[in-house]
Design a protein around this motif. Structure first.
Motif, short mmCIF file in Angstrom:
data_model
loop_
_atom_site.label_atom_id
_atom_site.label_comp_id
_atom_site.label_asym_id
_atom_site.label_seq_id
_atom_site.Cartn_x
_atom_site.Cartn_y
_atom_site.Cartn_z
N GLU A 153 37.46 47.50 42.21
CA GLU A 153 38.07 48.66 41.58
C GLU A 153 36.97 49.52 40.96
N ARG A 154 37.04 50.80 41.18
CA ARG A 154 36.10 51.72 40.53
C ARG A 154 34.65 51.52 40.97
N ASN A 216 41.05 43.26 35.31
CA ASN A 216 42.44 43.01 35.69
C ASN A 216 42.38 41.76 36.57
N LYS A 299 40.80 40.83 29.22
CA LYS A 299 41.59 42.03 28.97
C LYS A 299 43.01 41.54 28.75
N ARG A 336 38.25 42.10 25.02
CA ARG A 336 38.15 43.56 25.05
C ARG A 336 39.13 44.21 24.08
N LYS A 381 34.76 49.89 24.10
CA LYS A 381 34.21 51.04 24.83
C LYS A 381 33.54 52.01 23.85
N ASP A 386 38.85 56.49 27.00
CA ASP A 386 38.57 55.68 28.19
C ASP A 386 37.42 56.28 28.98
N GLU A 414 33.33 56.43 37.19
CA GLU A 414 34.77 56.66 37.37
C GLU A 414 35.19 58.08 37.01
C1 GCU Z 1 40.35 52.41 33.05
C2 GCU Z 1 40.22 52.20 34.52
C3 GCU Z 1 40.83 50.91 34.96
C4 GCU Z 1 40.33 49.75 34.09
C5 GCU Z 1 40.53 50.08 32.64
C6 GCU Z 1 39.91 49.05 31.72
O1 GCU Z 1 41.67 52.69 32.70
O2 GCU Z 1 40.81 53.26 35.21
O3 GCU Z 1 40.47 50.68 36.30
O4 GCU Z 1 41.01 48.60 34.43
O5 GCU Z 1 39.91 51.28 32.34
O6 GCU Z 1 38.84 49.31 31.19
O7 GCU Z 1 40.48 47.98 31.52
#
Ligand code: GCU
Length: 712
Positions: A153-154, A216, A299, A336, A381, A386, A414
């Motif tokens: 992802e990303r 995720n 997460k 997180r 973060k 975000d 991203e």
């Molecule tokens: C953003 C991102 C997601 C990621 C999320 C995170 O929303 O788009 O892909 O899972 O950040 O940091 O958990």
């Protein structure tokens, strides 16, 4: 003197894929020796002989690498006291002479320190700094310098799908897990060249750990079949000082792949012995296969991920439950704080602080404060939304006095142009890390050291456990990152994680010299181009503190403009964040609005909360700015806004012209690849400007100023 100290475990069944150019190494000093022979061989264009430092006899001109334990020469020339000053991972590089013999000594307290010193020495040579009378030292300010790798992802550095050398594809994982049909022979435990290339690159900037799967999290990474593969990867990366962690899914104990060792939903209470026992068993399995396994990144209760709140418990209980399960094994939990439960507050940006601060401040039975366990890091973060191109700092920095806190930065682009836009993020991270939090002690006195970097490196509030985490942009492209300039971001992240006080421009200069060309005029031109690229992106995408204006339609999600969109959920919707109306633009988070400003320390709260003192580049994060508001330039807000969009696009046009002029000095392939990217970059930047300005104009009702330039 490499190869002597075989402290590391050897895994006999670890193999490189056939036809590999890279070699597996077993020890860190062997890795250092390989870097030196390869690096010096390449720079000098001849074979470099390797000597063993027997009894301290080394030839004139030798470079000696090691610790006082491993090398007589190091012992002779570098005192234990001098070495003590650079700590476990630091190094000293010195020119020494004995009679007519000149020797360069790279000394450290540990093998990994010697490896870092080796890379520092090579960087010194590659950037053409003088090598006479060397007396250089280096040591990291932060202990854990990790990457989080989001796996599929990303990532904007894949090459398989598009067949374009990885310059455009979004997918294309760097590590191949599990056996999948015909390509099974390329899967772990087989080690591919690029794993070693990545390990070398990451070690060269001092990265110490990687969480190898998406936040995720798929529980499959905790199964035996995967643990075996992870162990192979860990063995290959270990000599480079890189350890592994895994992202854990809070509800993994429900997963049938662990049968018969599964739990019921009721047993997911984080304080229960069942829950902690289950995680302890997984951690033991991991440690049996990977003795230096770091721990878990989690997460929880965020964006649909399970967590302790599903069981009536809070983040403190959840983090501590996992922490208790792994503490006997010496492991750490990176929990997180990217959470935004809508029940907490209407303003998403306020929620994390509201959930975590009371736990950090909670009085404990022993008279101390703060409920989070010692082996928990809260991973936050840089900003409260975000990873937007420019955000105010997260209000939690400095506010979590009693808890270990890691900063999370996003290297993968991203929201900053993905695999297309040339955006050097060094200046952004420098801005974040040097921002003054105006943190005070409990009596309200300003701390001496209180920048975000001081909070993170522990010097502000006396934290000993410190961490910087970067969401990485690694992929399976030949150059690991896709866009050639995205490599600069990985490089800059590592350098700043090591020492946040470094200058983003100096870092860019090193990178350009090592990557493109060493001619001063070429270096200056490319560095200048890079240095303004982030501010340009901010200008043509989200100037003056407007945030989250992205469309969200695959495959372009979080790339193109979508200021008019509402996605059926305020928290993800551009219109919710821009609040465009006939009065103005921006989200009122001052005392007349959501008052996010009040979450900061008083000096910053006052500054952000007042439209006359808020930095203009953060204005719309905190204020609904009237179209006619007078800006510092003398222009009214509307004119200034349009001007910024226009300037941003013009900068990209400028980069394209600059790049074209560099053609004679650059290799043809990379020149052409960047050139093609810049053409698309320019068109997409213009699309941002036009889409946004046209939409804002429906509300402002004012003409586009003439100096704003043409809008198509
Ligand atoms: C953003 C991102 C997601 C990621 C999320 C995170 O929303 O788009 O892909 O899972 O950040 O940091 O958990």
């Amino acid at each position: 003197n490499a190869g002597r100290n075989k402290a590391h475990r050897h895994t006999p069944n670890l193999t490189m894929a056939t036809g590999s150019a890279e070699r597996l190494v077993e020890t860190t000093l062997e890795a250092a020796r390989n870097e030196l022979t390869r690096g010096l061989g390449g720079l000098l264009d001849r074979d470099v002989p390797v000597w063993s430092d027997r009894g301290g006899q080394v030839p004139d001109g030798a470079v000696v690498v090691g610790t006082r334990d491993s090398s007589t020469v190091v012992r002779r020339y570098v005192s234990a006291r001098d070495l003590a000053s650079v700590g476990a991972e630091g190094y000293l590089i010195r020119s020494v002479s004995r009679g007519r013999h000149e020797v360069t000594v790279i000394a450290a307290n540990t093998d990994v320190g010697a490896l870092y010193g080796t890379f520092a020495f090579l960087r010194h040579l590659q950037t053409q700094r003088p090598i006479a009378n060397l007396n250089i030292s280096g040591s990291p300010k932060v202990e854990h310098r990790h990457l989080n790798y989001w796996e599929t992802e990303r990532l904007y550095a894949g090459n398989d799908e598009l067949g374009d050398g990885g310059l455009g594809g979004e997918t294309g994982a760097i590590f191949n897990f599990a056996a999948t049909g015909a390509s099974a022979h390329l899967n772990l435990p087989v080690i591919l060249d690029r794993y070693i290339v990545a390990a070398r690159a990451l070690a060269s900037v001092g990265i110490t750990g990687i969480t190898i799967n998406n936040v995720n999290a798929n529980p499959v990474y905790l199964t035996r079949a995967y643990i075996q593969q992870e162990a192979a990867l860990a063995d290959a990366l270990r000599p480079y000082g890189i350890r592994l962690a895994v992202s854990a899914n809070y509800a993994a104990p429900l997963d049938q792949r662990f049968a018969p060792d599964t739990l019921t939903r009721e047993q997911l209470d984080p304080t229960s012995t069942e829950f902690q026992g289950w995680w302890n068993r997984r951690a033991r399995e991991l440690q049996a296969a990977i003795p230096d396994f770091i721990g878990f990144t989690v997460k929880a209760n965020s964006e649909g991920q399970p967590g302790p709140q599903d069981h009536g418990k809070d983040h403190g209980d959840g983090a501590n439950g996992l922490a208790a399960a792994v503490a006997p094994l010496g492991m750490t939990i990176f929990w997180r704080t990217f959470v935004y439960n809508p029940d907490v507050d209407t303003d998403r940006l306020k929620r994390a602080y509201l959930e975590f601060a009371p736990i950090d401040d909670e009085p404990q039975p022993d008279g101390t404060r703060g409920r989070f366990a010692d082996n928990v890091f809260l991973q936050t973060k840089n900003g409260p939304l975000d990873f937007q191109a420019r955000e105010p700092i997260h209000p939690m920095f400095g506010r979590m006095e009693n808890t270990n806190q890691a900063i999370e930065l996003q290297i993968t682009q991203e929201y900053t142009g993905q695999g297309t836009m040339l955006t050097y993020l060094g200046p952004m991270w420098e801005e974040v890390l040097t921002t003054d939090t105006y943190a005070t002690d409990r009596q309200g006195r300003l701390l001496d050291k209180r920048r975000v970097g001081n909070i993170v490196d522990g010097s502000a509030q006396g934290h000993r456990d410190t961490a910087v985490v970067g969401v990485a942009n690694l992929g399976n492209a030949d150059n690991l990152t896709g866009h050639h300039f995205s490599q600069a971001n990985l490089f800059a992240f590592g350098r700043l994680a090591w020492d946040w006080t470094l200058d983003a421009e100096d870092i860019a200069t090193d990178w350009v010299r090592m990557t493109w060309n060493n001619r001063d005029d070429v270096v200056e031109t490319i560095v200048a181009m890079m240095m303004g690229s982030w501010e340009a992106l901010v200008s043509y995408q989200t100037p003056l503190g407007i945030g989250h204006q992205f469309e969200f339609s695959n495959p372009a999600d979080h790339y193109g403009p979508g200021p008019s969109v509402w996605f059926g959920n305020d928290d993800w919707s551009p219109v919710h964040y821009n609040k465009a109306d006939s009065v103005g633009l921006g989200y009122d988070r001052s005392p007349t609005g959501s008052d996010l400003a009040a979450q900061y320390f008083p000096t910053l709260a006052a500054k952000y909360g007042d439209i006359d003192t808020v930095p203009e580049n953060l204005m719309m994060w905190f204020h609904h700015v009237p179209w006619d508001h007078r800006m510092r330039s003398g222009r009214i807000f509307w004119d200034e806004l349009v001007h910024r969009y226009q300037m941003g696009v013009q900068y990209v046009t400028g980069m394209r012209h600059t790049w074209d002029a560099l053609e004679p000095y650059l290799d043809a392939r990379r020149f052409a690849e960047v050139r093609a990217k810049l053409a698309k970059h320019e068109a997409d930047a213009a699309d941002w400007r036009d889409t946004c300005v046209n939409y804002w104009q429906e509300f402002s009702g004012r003409p586009v100023p003439v100096d704003g330039g043409p809008l198509s």
